[in-house]
Scaffold this active site. Structure first.
Site, PDB file in Angstrom:
ATOM      1  N   GLN A 140       0.851  -1.198   0.000  1.00 18.13           N
ATOM      2  CA  GLN A 140       0.000   0.000   0.000  1.00 18.13           C
ATOM      3  C   GLN A 140       0.887   1.248   0.000  1.00 18.13           C
ATOM      4  O   GLN A 140       1.066   1.885   1.040  1.00 18.13           O
ATOM      5  CB  GLN A 140      -0.887  -0.036   1.252  1.00 18.13           C
ATOM      6  N   PHE A 141       1.439   1.591  -1.163  1.00 16.20           N
ATOM      7  CA  PHE A 141       2.331   2.752  -1.230  1.00 16.20           C
ATOM      8  C   PHE A 141       1.626   4.042  -0.841  1.00 16.20           C
ATOM      9  O   PHE A 141       2.259   5.010  -0.421  1.00 16.20           O
ATOM     10  CB  PHE A 141       2.990   2.866  -2.612  1.00 16.20           C
ATOM     11  N   THR A 142       0.294   4.077  -0.945  1.00 17.21           N
ATOM     12  CA  THR A 142      -0.440   5.304  -0.622  1.00 17.21           C
ATOM     13  C   THR A 142      -0.391   5.645   0.854  1.00 17.21           C
ATOM     14  O   THR A 142      -0.777   6.757   1.241  1.00 17.21           O
ATOM     15  CB  THR A 142      -1.904   5.221  -1.091  1.00 17.21           C
TER      16      THR A 142
END
Length: 150
Positions: free
Chosen positions: A78-80
């Site tokens: 989940q890079f966000t």
């Protein structure tokens, strides 16, 4: 490294109509990696999540861990989690690790968590994923390795 840990009674990830990971009781772990993360961050976070005591004991108190309950983990990249919205309304992801580094540390984290004795299911790194969960409680804990690793 950042993780959003949700206690779930079930969770799954589907990519292009195919279920790639599915668990019953345990944790859905949304995992974000930043450029400064190392193997030490992986080790510390995996240990913390495996031992996080948020499952109910006989007295209905949050006192048991994944290891105590035999719970599973579904880990989704989940890079966000490293979105920066300090300026404007469009997030910047400059603080997220480059894909090669992030994927390596994501895989290392999954292996480290499994090495703690937790059954680990995964999403697909970099894919568009449909994530479904039934949050139990709800219990949602945010963890950041900057607290433990300097």
């Amino acid at each position: 490294m950042r993780a959003v840990v949700q206690r779930v009674t079930e969770a799954s990830v589907t990519v292009d109509g195919v279920v790639t990971g599915k668990i019953d009781n345990g944790f859905l772990v949304l995992l974000g990696v930043t450029a400064g993360d190392t193997d030490e961050h992986v080790r510390v976070l995996a240990g913390k999540i495996a031992r996080l005591r948020v499952f109910r004991d006989e007295q209905e108190k949050m006192n048991l861990s994944l290891l105590d309950t035999g719970g599973q983990a579904l880990v989704v990249s989940q890079f966000t989690l490293y979105a920066d919205v300090a300026k404007g309304n469009r997030p910047s992801f400059i603080n997220a690790a480059p894909p090669d580094q992030a994927n390596r540390l994501y895989e290392d984290f999954c292996a480290a968590l499994a090495g703690q004795g937790v059954v680990v299911e995964k999403g697909v790194f970099g894919a568009h994923m449909d994530v479904r969960l039934l949050n139990d409680g709800p219990v949602t804990i945010c963890l950041d390795t900057d607290v433990w690793v300097k």
